[in-house]
Scaffold this motif. Structure first.
Motif, PDB file in Angstrom:
ATOM      1  N   MET A 158     -51.400 -27.884  35.297  1.00 25.50           N
ATOM      2  CA  MET A 158     -52.158 -28.363  34.133  1.00 25.50           C
ATOM      3  C   MET A 158     -53.373 -29.144  34.620  1.00 25.50           C
ATOM      4  O   MET A 158     -53.232 -30.136  35.333  1.00 25.50           O
TER       5      MET A 158
ATOM      6  N   LEU B 199     -56.253 -31.370  33.445  1.00 21.35           N
ATOM      7  CA  LEU B 199     -56.742 -32.106  32.275  1.00 21.35           C
ATOM      8  C   LEU B 199     -58.233 -31.874  32.052  1.00 21.35           C
ATOM      9  O   LEU B 199     -58.697 -31.751  30.922  1.00 21.35           O
TER      10      LEU B 199
ATOM     11  N   ARG C  65     -58.860 -28.556  30.354  1.00 24.27           N
ATOM     12  CA  ARG C  65     -58.390 -28.589  28.977  1.00 24.27           C
ATOM     13  C   ARG C  65     -59.338 -29.391  28.092  1.00 24.27           C
ATOM     14  O   ARG C  65     -59.603 -29.030  26.961  1.00 24.27           O
ATOM     15  N   ASP C  66     -59.833 -30.489  28.629  1.00 23.77           N
ATOM     16  CA  ASP C  66     -60.745 -31.328  27.844  1.00 23.77           C
ATOM     17  C   ASP C  66     -62.073 -30.611  27.611  1.00 23.77           C
ATOM     18  O   ASP C  66     -62.637 -30.666  26.519  1.00 23.77           O
TER      19      ASP C  66
ATOM     20  N   LYS D 115     -63.149 -39.633  25.658  1.00 27.48           N
ATOM     21  CA  LYS D 115     -61.762 -39.577  26.121  1.00 27.48           C
ATOM     22  C   LYS D 115     -61.148 -40.954  26.281  1.00 27.48           C
ATOM     23  O   LYS D 115     -60.048 -41.076  26.808  1.00 27.48           O
TER      24      LYS D 115
ATOM     25  N   THR E 129     -57.591 -41.337  25.352  1.00 25.76           N
ATOM     26  CA  THR E 129     -56.703 -40.588  26.238  1.00 25.76           C
ATOM     27  C   THR E 129     -56.553 -41.287  27.586  1.00 25.76           C
ATOM     28  O   THR E 129     -55.452 -41.355  28.146  1.00 25.76           O
TER      29      THR E 129
ATOM     30  N   LEU F 219     -53.214 -42.660  29.295  1.00 30.75           N
ATOM     31  CA  LEU F 219     -52.764 -42.309  30.644  1.00 30.75           C
ATOM     32  C   LEU F 219     -52.391 -43.568  31.418  1.00 30.75           C
ATOM     33  O   LEU F 219     -51.369 -43.608  32.102  1.00 30.75           O
TER      34      LEU F 219
ATOM     35  N   VAL G 219     -55.476 -40.196  38.930  1.00 27.47           N
ATOM     36  CA  VAL G 219     -55.354 -39.161  37.905  1.00 27.47           C
ATOM     37  C   VAL G 219     -56.600 -39.201  37.008  1.00 27.47           C
ATOM     38  O   VAL G 219     -57.185 -38.173  36.670  1.00 27.47           O
TER      39      VAL G 219
ATOM     40  N   VAL H 213     -52.321 -36.580  23.260  1.00 26.25           N
ATOM     41  CA  VAL H 213     -53.630 -36.187  23.795  1.00 26.25           C
ATOM     42  C   VAL H 213     -54.111 -34.990  22.976  1.00 26.25           C
ATOM     43  O   VAL H 213     -53.446 -33.956  22.941  1.00 26.25           O
ATOM     44  N   PRO H 214     -55.249 -35.144  22.297  1.00 22.65           N
ATOM     45  CA  PRO H 214     -55.649 -34.121  21.310  1.00 22.65           C
ATOM     46  C   PRO H 214     -55.940 -32.749  21.912  1.00 22.65           C
ATOM     47  O   PRO H 214     -55.825 -31.749  21.227  1.00 22.65           O
ATOM     48  N   PHE H 215     -56.312 -32.693  23.202  1.00 24.01           N
ATOM     49  CA  PHE H 215     -56.688 -31.394  23.761  1.00 24.01           C
ATOM     50  C   PHE H 215     -55.550 -30.714  24.513  1.00 24.01           C
ATOM     51  O   PHE H 215     -55.753 -29.702  25.161  1.00 24.01           O
ATOM     52  N   LEU H 216     -54.348 -31.302  24.418  1.00 18.07           N
ATOM     53  CA  LEU H 216     -53.188 -30.671  25.054  1.00 18.07           C
ATOM     54  C   LEU H 216     -52.214 -30.202  23.986  1.00 18.07           C
ATOM     55  O   LEU H 216     -52.085 -30.829  22.928  1.00 18.07           O
TER      56      LEU H 216
ATOM     57  N   GLU I  66     -47.575 -29.445  26.578  1.00 20.14           N
ATOM     58  CA  GLU I  66     -48.348 -30.119  27.641  1.00 20.14           C
ATOM     59  C   GLU I  66     -48.331 -31.634  27.479  1.00 20.14           C
ATOM     60  O   GLU I  66     -48.339 -32.374  28.469  1.00 20.14           O
TER      61      GLU I  66
ATOM     62  N   GLU J 181     -45.186 -32.583  29.013  1.00 21.02           N
ATOM     63  CA  GLU J 181     -45.320 -32.351  30.449  1.00 21.02           C
ATOM     64  C   GLU J 181     -46.118 -33.470  31.123  1.00 21.02           C
ATOM     65  O   GLU J 181     -45.904 -33.792  32.293  1.00 21.02           O
ATOM     66  N   LEU J 182     -47.072 -34.010  30.381  1.00 21.09           N
ATOM     67  CA  LEU J 182     -47.981 -35.035  30.924  1.00 21.09           C
ATOM     68  C   LEU J 182     -47.223 -36.168  31.613  1.00 21.09           C
ATOM     69  O   LEU J 182     -47.620 -36.643  32.677  1.00 21.09           O
TER      70      LEU J 182
ATOM     71  N   PHE K 146     -46.215 -34.829  34.805  1.00 18.68           N
ATOM     72  CA  PHE K 146     -47.434 -34.489  35.558  1.00 18.68           C
ATOM     73  C   PHE K 146     -48.008 -35.722  36.249  1.00 18.68           C
ATOM     74  O   PHE K 146     -48.352 -35.676  37.427  1.00 18.68           O
ATOM     75  N   ILE K 147     -48.105 -36.848  35.522  1.00 16.47           N
ATOM     76  CA  ILE K 147     -48.703 -38.041  36.139  1.00 16.47           C
ATOM     77  C   ILE K 147     -47.762 -38.652  37.169  1.00 16.47           C
ATOM     78  O   ILE K 147     -48.154 -39.517  37.940  1.00 16.47           O
TER      79      ILE K 147
ATOM     80  N   ARG L 223     -44.912 -28.503  38.912  1.00 16.46           N
ATOM     81  CA  ARG L 223     -45.351 -27.948  37.643  1.00 16.46           C
ATOM     82  C   ARG L 223     -44.239 -27.223  36.891  1.00 16.46           C
ATOM     83  O   ARG L 223     -43.995 -27.469  35.712  1.00 16.46           O
TER      84      ARG L 223
END
Ligand SMILES: Nc1ncnc2c1ncn2[C@@H]1O[C@H](COP(=O)(O)OP(=O)(O)O)[C@@H](O)[C@H]1O
Ligand SMILES: [Mg+2]
Lengths: 376, 232
Positions: A1, A3, A6-7, A286, A289, A293, A302, B100-103, B107, B110-111, B114-115, B120
């Motif tokens: 993935m 980010l 995707r963004d 962002k 977001t 994070l 990240v 997160v609006p774009f995932l 996902e 998963e984030l 992921f972090i 994966r």
């Protein structure tokens, strides 16, 4: 993935427009670099092709390209007699108006001794000179083999075409037999002769003088001994091939290089500004977001990666578009544009570094985002 | 039972102009593994402040705080260490789903893995498992904007559970949902306690209090009811 990708997908149009803008700026840099390298290639073509290790020129001058140099014809024999010299040749170059197919234009006239028939000339088709009355021209003059070229009252027949023998100004070069060269140099149009008589100016055309004498060395001989020897002569100066290349590039092209350097610098500043604005705006968008994070415990890298990936994508797509635009527009330019791997690498590196600089503001902004902002 | 959260006589003072507001004033609260605790109290009583302190997002002025065996106050840890603690030991759920609006839904879950640099494939499988368990099997690839409020909040719960945290902190997770959907979300959190997660939920919703092992209240900066431990 990833980010970053995707963004970007969310604001693909803006991203592509920005990449296209960077592409335009990149293509601008590429074209400027290409023009410069094209001019350098043209300007050094003669020095690079002529079969000369050493240039013997008028004392205290850096001729014959960077400034005027006149040496006597007898110098050829003196240079030829220096131990280590394989051959010495007369070198004479003059700017003349030539008429071909009814069109008048300026060309650089090169004198060749027929014993040395100019085997080093980059002949593309036809043959070299065999006798007076013949001429070998650069293809850009636009005359075919068998055609006629008039210069200084002489009408000469084209027997060969050369490739890339062009002055930095774009003027083509032509080569003629020394005898023709002398005649052309001594020639004055009838009106000029009348005028000269009227004003009692009696200076005759100095058709016998040379611009320089070139020497090629015997295989395995160092140029130092030969240079040392010639440099003891008070009436001449001796330059190596590298000296000549340096003189052409640093002397005649110095201002041009500065112009292009400044212009490229300016394009880089604009690129940096565009990238700064874009990456900063994308980071602010962002913000929530990024705070999330951090709240979730993401490492700083990240977040850094997110911004740098977007910067990198912007740079890479900008560079790719830049090369594409350059390749598309280059053929429209009347002069040669040389984008060699050196220019390509240099411009790409500048764009990448510029984009990284442009991302600093975004990274700084991201570093100031507090995890708790995710809750507001 | 071991406490996954231990807040011991914690104080937190804010200065508003010249005014000194002691929002927390010797508040003590422990949450055990596998236990779900409701934290109630009037607006402005310091519930969110307590949750931020528990989540290593704010530091108290006095007292002691231990999360999943790590004493984060009065001990000092560098920001990266606190992030690691949040990443691995704490799951957060808030009033807003905060996706997160774009995932996609999957996902977003998963984030969390992921972090934490999880492989994966494993992160993806875990996200899909969780979403399927939480009744979102059909919504894997939907963007948050295509999900209802209740669905979004369930995705947020799945995300909080993804790293198998020791502690889940939820600040009014049902406030934006109607009664039935709110209860659904709390049931999901209750379900998570079976695997040993300790859950602390700030809630106003008295209708679902039966789902909690314990209900505590906050007043005058102190935890005033139900501070006694269960079981053991
Ligand atoms: N960062 C801050 N600075 C100043 N005052 C704050 C801050 N955070 C919270 N407060 C104050 O602390 C009190 C408690 O807030 P909060 O913990 O959000 O209450 P609750 O969640 O119970 O409604 C409120 O009066 C609020 O204004
Ligand atoms: Mg609150």
């Amino acid at each position: 993935m990833n980010l970053a990708i995707r963004d970007i997908g969310r604001s693909a149009v803006r991203f592509l427009l920005t990449a296209f803008g960077i592409g335009l700026l990149t293509s601008g840099s590429l074209v400027m670099q290409g023009i410069y390298r094209g001019i350098v290639t043209d300007a050094t073509k003669l020095v690079r092709t002529v079969d000369a290790d050493i240039w013997v020129v008028e004392a205290a001058t850096t001729g014959p390209f960077a400034e005027t140099s006149r040496v006597p014809r007898s110098l050829v024999d003196r240079v030829a007699a220096v131990p280590g010299v394989r051959a010495a040749r007369a070198f004479a170059l003059a700017s003349e108006t030539v008429t071909a197919d009814g069109r008048r234009q300026t060309a650089s006239l090169l004198s060749l001794d027929l014993t040395d028939d100019g085997g080093w000339l980059p002949l593309m088709s036809g043959r070299l000179l065999r006798s007076a009355g013949e001429i070998v021209v650069d293809a850009s003059l636009g005359v075919a083999i068998g055609g006629a070229v008039t210069v200084g009252g002489e009408t000469l027949t084209v027997v060969g075409l050369m490739e890339g023998m062009v002055e930095p100004s774009g003027d083509p070069m032509v080569a003629v037999a020394a005898a023709d060269f002398r005649r052309v140099q001594g020639y004055r149009p009838p009106e000029a002769v009348e005028l000269a008589r009227a004003s009692s100016d009696v200076t005759p055309g100095d058709g016998a003088a040379l611009s320089a004498v070139t020497a090629s060395l015997q295989p395995g001989r160092s140029s130092f001994a030969v240079l040392d020897r010639i440099r003891t002569w008070p009436d001449v100066a001796a330059l190596t091939r590298d000296d000549q290349l340096g003189l052409v590039i640093n002397g005649r092209l110095e201002r041009l290089r500065k112009q292009i350097l400044l212009f490229t610098g300016l394009l880089s500043v604009i690129t940096a500004a565009v990238v700064t604005v874009t990456i900063y705006a994308m980071t602010v968008e962002k913000q929530h977001t990024i705070a999330l994070l951090k709240l979730m415990g993401a490492r700083d890298r990240v977040v850094l990666r997110l911004i740098l990936d977007q910067t990198g994508l912007l740079a890479v797509s900008g560079i790719a578009l830049g090369f594409w635009i350059e390749a598309t527009v280059a053929p429209l330019f009347p002069r040669r544009i040389v984008v060699d791997s050196g220019a390509a690498l240099q411009v790409s590196a500048i764009v990448v570094v510029t984009c990284l600089i442009g991302s600093i503001a975004g990274i700084w902004r991201a570093s100031r985002i507090d995890a708790r902002e995710a809750l507001s | 039972m071991t406490a996954v959260l231990d807040i011991d006589r914690v104080s937190r003072v804010f200065h508003n102009g010249g005014e000194r507001i002691a929002v927390l004033d010797g508040a003590s609260l422990a949450v055990d593994a596998g236990e779900m605790v409701a934290l109630k109290g009037p607006s402005g009583s310091g519930k969110s402040t307590l949750l931020l302190i528990a989540g290593a997002l704010d530091r108290p002025d006095d007292g002691a705080v231990t999360v999943a065996g790590t004493r984060i106050f009065p001990d000092r840890h560098a920001e990266p260490a606190l992030r690691a603690l949040r990443r691995r030991a704490i799951g957060f759920v808030f009033q807003k789903a905060n996706l997160v609006p774009f995932l996609t839904a999957a996902e977003n879950v998963e984030l969390a893995r992921f972090i934490d640099a999880a492989p994966r494939g494993e992160a993806k499988a875990r996200a899909r498992d969780l979403l399927a368990t939480l009744g979102l099997g059909e919504r894997f690839d939907s963007l948050p904007s295509r999900l209802s409020g209740g669905e979004q909040q369930r995705v947020a719960v799945a995300r909080a559970l993804a790293n198998q945290p020791a502690l889940i902190l939820a600040d009014e997770p049902t406030a934006a949902l109607d009664g039935a959907r709110g209860r659904q979300v709390l049931e999901l959190l209750k379900g998570a306690t079976k695997s040993g997660v300790g859950v602390l939920v700030v809630t106003h919703d008295d209708r679902a209090l039966d789902l909690f092992d314990r209900v505590v209240s906050i007043a005058d900066g102190k935890i005033v009811a139900g501070t006694e431990r269960y079981g053991g």
